[in-house]
Scaffold this motif. Structure first.
Motif, PDB file in Angstrom:
ATOM      1  N   THR A   1       4.730  11.534   4.030  1.00  0.00           N
ATOM      2  CA  THR A   1       4.442  10.096   4.011  1.00  0.00           C
ATOM      3  C   THR A   1       4.205   9.666   2.569  1.00  0.00           C
ATOM      4  O   THR A   1       3.285  10.144   1.916  1.00  0.00           O
ATOM      5  CB  THR A   1       3.207   9.771   4.869  1.00  0.00           C
ATOM      6  N   VAL A   2       5.059   8.771   2.085  1.00  0.00           N
ATOM      7  CA  VAL A   2       4.953   8.349   0.684  1.00  0.00           C
ATOM      8  C   VAL A   2       4.150   7.054   0.595  1.00  0.00           C
ATOM      9  O   VAL A   2       3.886   6.390   1.604  1.00  0.00           O
ATOM     10  CB  VAL A   2       6.352   8.164   0.056  1.00  0.00           C
ATOM     11  N   LEU A   3       3.793   6.700  -0.647  1.00  0.00           N
ATOM     12  CA  LEU A   3       2.897   5.563  -0.865  1.00  0.00           C
ATOM     13  C   LEU A   3       3.447   4.249  -0.316  1.00  0.00           C
ATOM     14  O   LEU A   3       2.715   3.453   0.279  1.00  0.00           O
ATOM     15  CB  LEU A   3       2.624   5.432  -2.372  1.00  0.00           C
ATOM     16  N   MET A   4       4.766   4.031  -0.464  1.00  0.00           N
ATOM     17  CA  MET A   4       5.348   2.781   0.046  1.00  0.00           C
ATOM     18  C   MET A   4       5.160   2.659   1.549  1.00  0.00           C
ATOM     19  O   MET A   4       5.035   1.559   2.085  1.00  0.00           O
ATOM     20  CB  MET A   4       6.845   2.707  -0.283  1.00  0.00           C
ATOM     21  N   MET A   5       5.175   3.783   2.256  1.00  0.00           N
ATOM     22  CA  MET A   5       4.998   3.736   3.714  1.00  0.00           C
ATOM     23  C   MET A   5       3.578   3.302   4.061  1.00  0.00           C
ATOM     24  O   MET A   5       3.370   2.497   4.962  1.00  0.00           O
ATOM     25  CB  MET A   5       5.336   5.091   4.336  1.00  0.00           C
ATOM     26  N   TYR A   6       2.584   3.837   3.332  1.00  0.00           N
ATOM     27  CA  TYR A   6       1.195   3.407   3.573  1.00  0.00           C
ATOM     28  C   TYR A   6       1.026   1.928   3.232  1.00  0.00           C
ATOM     29  O   TYR A   6       0.368   1.186   3.966  1.00  0.00           O
ATOM     30  CB  TYR A   6       0.230   4.244   2.742  1.00  0.00           C
ATOM     31  N   ILE A   7       1.614   1.506   2.098  1.00  0.00           N
ATOM     32  CA  ILE A   7       1.468   0.105   1.675  1.00  0.00           C
ATOM     33  C   ILE A   7       2.048  -0.812   2.737  1.00  0.00           C
ATOM     34  O   ILE A   7       1.429  -1.802   3.145  1.00  0.00           O
ATOM     35  CB  ILE A   7       2.154  -0.118   0.306  1.00  0.00           C
ATOM     36  N   ARG A   8       3.235  -0.478   3.234  1.00  0.00           N
ATOM     37  CA  ARG A   8       3.852  -1.314   4.259  1.00  0.00           C
ATOM     38  C   ARG A   8       3.022  -1.305   5.551  1.00  0.00           C
ATOM     39  O   ARG A   8       2.804  -2.347   6.162  1.00  0.00           O
ATOM     40  CB  ARG A   8       5.269  -0.811   4.530  1.00  0.00           C
ATOM     41  N   ASP A   9       2.542  -0.120   5.942  1.00  0.00           N
ATOM     42  CA  ASP A   9       1.756  -0.043   7.178  1.00  0.00           C
ATOM     43  C   ASP A   9       0.481  -0.873   7.078  1.00  0.00           C
ATOM     44  O   ASP A   9       0.131  -1.601   8.006  1.00  0.00           O
ATOM     45  CB  ASP A   9       1.394   1.415   7.486  1.00  0.00           C
ATOM     46  N   LEU A  10      -0.223  -0.743   5.945  1.00  0.00           N
ATOM     47  CA  LEU A  10      -1.485  -1.469   5.816  1.00  0.00           C
ATOM     48  C   LEU A  10      -1.249  -2.974   5.825  1.00  0.00           C
ATOM     49  O   LEU A  10      -1.992  -3.731   6.440  1.00  0.00           O
ATOM     50  CB  LEU A  10      -2.193  -1.067   4.515  1.00  0.00           C
ATOM     51  N   ALA A  11      -0.188  -3.433   5.159  1.00  0.00           N
ATOM     52  CA  ALA A  11       0.023  -4.879   5.039  1.00  0.00           C
ATOM     53  C   ALA A  11       0.735  -5.471   6.248  1.00  0.00           C
ATOM     54  O   ALA A  11       0.463  -6.602   6.632  1.00  0.00           O
ATOM     55  CB  ALA A  11       0.806  -5.178   3.767  1.00  0.00           C
ATOM     56  N   PHE A  12       1.656  -4.731   6.852  1.00  0.00           N
ATOM     57  CA  PHE A  12       2.552  -5.359   7.826  1.00  0.00           C
ATOM     58  C   PHE A  12       2.579  -4.700   9.197  1.00  0.00           C
ATOM     59  O   PHE A  12       3.435  -5.013  10.009  1.00  0.00           O
ATOM     60  CB  PHE A  12       3.982  -5.394   7.286  1.00  0.00           C
ATOM     61  N   SER A  13       1.681  -3.745   9.470  1.00  0.00           N
ATOM     62  CA  SER A  13       1.780  -3.114  10.787  1.00  0.00           C
ATOM     63  C   SER A  13       1.175  -4.031  11.846  1.00  0.00           C
ATOM     64  O   SER A  13       0.678  -5.106  11.541  1.00  0.00           O
ATOM     65  CB  SER A  13       1.073  -1.755  10.785  1.00  0.00           C
ATOM     66  N   HIS A  14       1.194  -3.581  13.093  1.00  0.00           N
ATOM     67  CA  HIS A  14       0.908  -4.502  14.187  1.00  0.00           C
ATOM     68  C   HIS A  14      -0.547  -4.957  14.268  1.00  0.00           C
ATOM     69  O   HIS A  14      -0.826  -6.055  14.697  1.00  0.00           O
ATOM     70  CB  HIS A  14       1.347  -3.862  15.513  1.00  0.00           C
ATOM     71  N   GLY A  15      -1.492  -4.129  13.857  1.00  0.00           N
ATOM     72  CA  GLY A  15      -2.883  -4.541  13.874  1.00  0.00           C
ATOM     73  C   GLY A  15      -3.156  -5.600  12.820  1.00  0.00           C
ATOM     74  O   GLY A  15      -2.243  -6.188  12.253  1.00  0.00           O
ATOM     75  N   GLU A  16      -4.437  -5.845  12.538  1.00  0.00           N
ATOM     76  CA  GLU A  16      -4.717  -6.845  11.518  1.00  0.00           C
ATOM     77  C   GLU A  16      -4.342  -6.302  10.140  1.00  0.00           C
ATOM     78  O   GLU A  16      -4.586  -5.151   9.813  1.00  0.00           O
ATOM     79  CB  GLU A  16      -6.205  -7.239  11.531  1.00  0.00           C
ATOM     80  N   SER A  17      -3.726  -7.193   9.360  1.00  0.00           N
ATOM     81  CA  SER A  17      -3.249  -6.794   8.046  1.00  0.00           C
ATOM     82  C   SER A  17      -4.417  -6.489   7.107  1.00  0.00           C
ATOM     83  O   SER A  17      -5.421  -7.186   7.103  1.00  0.00           O
ATOM     84  CB  SER A  17      -2.404  -7.920   7.462  1.00  0.00           C
ATOM     85  N   ILE A  18      -4.260  -5.415   6.314  1.00  0.00           N
ATOM     86  CA  ILE A  18      -5.259  -5.075   5.303  1.00  0.00           C
ATOM     87  C   ILE A  18      -4.570  -5.246   3.959  1.00  0.00           C
ATOM     88  O   ILE A  18      -4.433  -4.309   3.181  1.00  0.00           O
ATOM     89  CB  ILE A  18      -5.772  -3.638   5.514  1.00  0.00           C
ATOM     90  N   ALA A  19      -4.106  -6.482   3.711  1.00  0.00           N
ATOM     91  CA  ALA A  19      -3.222  -6.717   2.580  1.00  0.00           C
ATOM     92  C   ALA A  19      -3.929  -6.546   1.244  1.00  0.00           C
ATOM     93  O   ALA A  19      -3.294  -6.191   0.253  1.00  0.00           O
ATOM     94  CB  ALA A  19      -2.607  -8.114   2.681  1.00  0.00           C
ATOM     95  N   GLY A  20      -5.246  -6.799   1.186  1.00  0.00           N
ATOM     96  CA  GLY A  20      -5.970  -6.613  -0.068  1.00  0.00           C
ATOM     97  C   GLY A  20      -5.938  -5.163  -0.505  1.00  0.00           C
ATOM     98  O   GLY A  20      -5.594  -4.842  -1.651  1.00  0.00           O
ATOM     99  N   MET A  21      -6.266  -4.286   0.426  1.00  0.00           N
ATOM    100  CA  MET A  21      -6.244  -2.855   0.139  1.00  0.00           C
ATOM    101  C   MET A  21      -4.826  -2.396  -0.226  1.00  0.00           C
ATOM    102  O   MET A  21      -4.616  -1.642  -1.183  1.00  0.00           O
ATOM    103  CB  MET A  21      -6.747  -2.107   1.379  1.00  0.00           C
ATOM    104  N   ALA A  22      -3.847  -2.891   0.545  1.00  0.00           N
ATOM    105  CA  ALA A  22      -2.454  -2.529   0.267  1.00  0.00           C
ATOM    106  C   ALA A  22      -2.040  -3.015  -1.126  1.00  0.00           C
ATOM    107  O   ALA A  22      -1.327  -2.310  -1.847  1.00  0.00           O
ATOM    108  CB  ALA A  22      -1.531  -3.124   1.334  1.00  0.00           C
ATOM    109  N   SER A  23      -2.503  -4.210  -1.505  1.00  0.00           N
ATOM    110  CA  SER A  23      -2.170  -4.723  -2.834  1.00  0.00           C
ATOM    111  C   SER A  23      -2.754  -3.842  -3.928  1.00  0.00           C
ATOM    112  O   SER A  23      -2.110  -3.609  -4.959  1.00  0.00           O
ATOM    113  CB  SER A  23      -2.698  -6.157  -3.000  1.00  0.00           C
ATOM    114  N   ALA A  24      -3.980  -3.369  -3.720  1.00  0.00           N
ATOM    115  CA  ALA A  24      -4.585  -2.483  -4.718  1.00  0.00           C
ATOM    116  C   ALA A  24      -3.775  -1.199  -4.856  1.00  0.00           C
ATOM    117  O   ALA A  24      -3.530  -0.715  -5.965  1.00  0.00           O
ATOM    118  CB  ALA A  24      -6.034  -2.171  -4.342  1.00  0.00           C
ATOM    119  N   MET A  25      -3.312  -0.668  -3.721  1.00  0.00           N
ATOM    120  CA  MET A  25      -2.448   0.528  -3.801  1.00  0.00           C
ATOM    121  C   MET A  25      -1.151   0.204  -4.525  1.00  0.00           C
ATOM    122  O   MET A  25      -0.641   0.998  -5.324  1.00  0.00           O
ATOM    123  CB  MET A  25      -2.132   1.042  -2.395  1.00  0.00           C
ATOM    124  N   ALA A  26      -0.592  -1.003  -4.262  1.00  0.00           N
ATOM    125  CA  ALA A  26       0.661  -1.396  -4.918  1.00  0.00           C
ATOM    126  C   ALA A  26       0.462  -1.521  -6.428  1.00  0.00           C
ATOM    127  O   ALA A  26       1.304  -1.082  -7.208  1.00  0.00           O
ATOM    128  CB  ALA A  26       1.169  -2.716  -4.337  1.00  0.00           C
TER     129      ALA A  26
END
Lengths: 281, 291
Positions: free
Chosen positions: B244-269
């Motif tokens: 599992t690479v970083l882009m997969m985690y970033i996409r999952d955190l920001a865009f997966s079916h549950g509530e988006s954790i876009a702030g955390m995903a942005s920090a990873m990005a």
């Protein structure tokens, strides 16, 4: 001396033949499997080409218009990639003209500032880009893939570089004859930059066609997505090796358009990069 | 007349500047801003300062911390495994193609270039079948017993194979053009001095294509850090998140079916973006100084 050259020649041939085989066999295998029945694949195991050629896989794939509407996906991809490419050609030629043949204060500073910003890793703007597309109401519409890519600087850089090789005397004499910038752009410059525009168009088309991460994010509606994003769904629909032929025939259908484009425009794909490295070297 | 001169450029460069601001400048700045917030992509972001970064980098109890470290490790592993192959293989092909006695150059080039035009998702479908235990080429031809996509190190091998297969065309043509541009006289005078093929390669060819090499190295590396499709489609990030690479985690955190954790995903990005910037700058500096 003569002998030495011969040895390196045979090593080159051997290497090229081996590598070409490795690079070609998967495509043949994919095509072959797309014409085999599921029973044959399971019973006979691995074969490069089918025992009995059948077109049933293609028929079934094309008939499935609910869970995997592949013709719709292909049409979406064609519409997106073609519209995107046409707009790219318009935007980069007009903008390239502005940055190379017009004189205004801070022109080069502006150009290189934008170029520098565009080198910033685009993973950072991925999530806000989605938000912008959402605000514009473009989620699950073709515009989500057509428009954002027009902002890029790479092609404008190439066009600007190419235009710099065209003598300014052409513009000046036209201007003496009363031509304005738009006339000079459309009548003189546009025909002359055809080669670089064709190259940029081809790469924009294939780039748009093959884009994966962005469409996976901005399309959730099965009817609206391009074929690359659709293929991801197929792993579930035809997956677990229950419908191998269908899986392969879908993959083959997805790659045919870019291959056709390549065979018609082969020389441009290759000259493309000459132009690229000419600039760098 | 004076007025006309002042306003015409706006019509030529203005439209693109608007596109640039909307689709590159604003999202880049907003991406950095969002990394300092708690954001679900819907409501307004709430400023939390360095909290996201502290969690990701230092809070060893947090899943975000373990995801980031695992994703970064796997992404780096992918870069280290794939980039050298994506440089060396097309370079060897280009050298072979530019050998003066080799014929059928265009045929070889076409065969090697075409896979690069195949979209990565189609390529992954075909290669998944090739690596399939019962039905694929690899196990049947070479008698291997491996279950390729679900055991290590085979899962990585499948990902790297697809990547290299689909990714060498561009670099190959850049190197060919570079080698083609080297003066024949250089090679001829080296031959008169008795230099062999290997000597000629290291003393003439490599130094002559320095700029294409730097360019392709920097671009290939930066591209490799954004890897996403190959592990998603070949291994689904497995086994046990081992690919599992970083882009997969970033996409999952920001865009997966549950509530988006876009702030955390942005920090990873942002962190991934910083890694890319630092490594690109380092490569450029090291290569242009030493080569």
């Amino acid at each position: 001396m003569r002998k030495k050259i011969s040895i390196s020649k045979y090593i080159s041939y051997l290497f090229l033949i081996v590598v070409s085989a490795i690079w070609t066999i998967p495509v043949i295998f994919g095509i072959g499997t797309s014409f085999r029945s599921q029973t044959e694949v399971v019973n006979e195991g691995f074969r490069l080409l089918p025992v009995n050629w059948i077109v049933e896989n293609y028929v079934k794939v094309l008939e499935n218009t609910s869970t995997a509407p592949i013709l719709q996906w292909l049409w979406n991809s064609v519409f997106i990639a073609t519209t995107h490419t046409l707009l790219v050609v318009i935007v980069i030629s007009i903008t390239g003209y502005g940055y190379s043949r017009m004189k205004f204060k801070g022109r080069d500073l502006l150009f290189f500032t934008l170029l520098a910003i565009s080198f910033f890793p685009n993973v950072v703007n991925l999530i806000p880009s989605y938000k912008i597309i959402d605000i514009l109401g473009w989620v699950n519409t073709p515009w989500a893939m057509i428009v954002p890519g027009l902002a890029g600087m790479g092609n404008i850089f190439l066009v600007r570089q190419f235009m710099k090789g065209i003598p300014m005397e052409l513009d000046e004499s036209a201007r003496v004859d009363g031509a304005n910038d738009f006339t000079i752009y459309s009548r003189i410059i546009l025909p002359l930059i055809r080669p670089v525009l064709i190259v940029c168009a081809l790469f924009s088309f294939t780039g748009s066609w093959n884009d994966f991460l962005w469409p996976v994010i901005v399309y959730t509606d099965v009817e609206k997505m391009p074929v690359t994003a659709g293929l991801l769904l197929l792993q579930d629909i035809y997956g677990n090796y229950r419908m191998i032929g269908q899986l392969m025939s879908s993959a083959i259908l997805a790659i045919i358009p870019t291959l056709i484009l390549f065979f018609f425009a082969q020389k441009y794909f290759v000259s493309a990069i000459n132009l690229n490295s000419g600039i760098k070297g | 007349m004076q007025n006309k001169r002042n306003f015409a450029p706006i019509f030529f460069v203005g439209p693109h500047i608007i596109l640039f601001i909307v689709f590159i400048l604003i999202p880049s700045i907003y991406g950095i801003y969002a990394s300092f917030t708690k954001w679900n992509l819907v409501a307004d972001p709430v400023w939390v300062g360095l909290d996201n970064y502290k969690t990701i980098l230092a809070d060893s109890d947090s899943t975000f911390n373990s995801q980031f470290l695992n994703g970064l490790k796997n992404t780096l592993l992918f870069v280290v495994l794939s980039v050298p192959l994506m440089i060396i293989i097309p370079l060897m092909i280009a050298v072979s193609l530019e050998h003066k006695e080799v014929k059928l150059k265009n045929l070889f080039q076409t065969l090697l270039y075409v896979p690069g035009l195949i979209s990565i998702s189609a390529a992954a479908l075909i290669w998944s079948l090739i690596f399939n235990k019962q039905l694929g080429i690899v196990n049947n031809l070479f008698g291997s017993e491996a279950v390729w996509t679900t055991t290590q190190p085979y899962a990585w091998i499948t990902i790297i194979v697809v990547t290299v297969w689909a990714g060498i065309g561009g670099n190959m043509i850049i190197y060919r053009a570079g080698i083609n541009g080297v003066s024949r006289d250089l090679y001829e005078s080296a031959e008169i001095d008795g230099a062999g093929s290997i000597r000629k390669f290291f003393s003439i060819t490599l130094p002559s294509i320095k700029f294409p090499l730097i360019y392709t190295l920097v671009m290939t590396t930066a591209g490799a850090f954004n890897v996403f499709a190959q592990p998603l489609m070949m291994t689904s990030g497995g086994p046990r998140q081992g690919t599992t690479v970083l882009m997969m985690y970033i996409r999952d955190l920001a865009f997966s079916h549950g509530e988006s954790i876009a702030g955390m995903a942005s920090a990873m990005a942002v962190l991934l973006g910083l890694v890319i910037l630092v490594i690109s700058a380092f490569q450029y500096y090291a290569m242009s100084r030493n080569a």
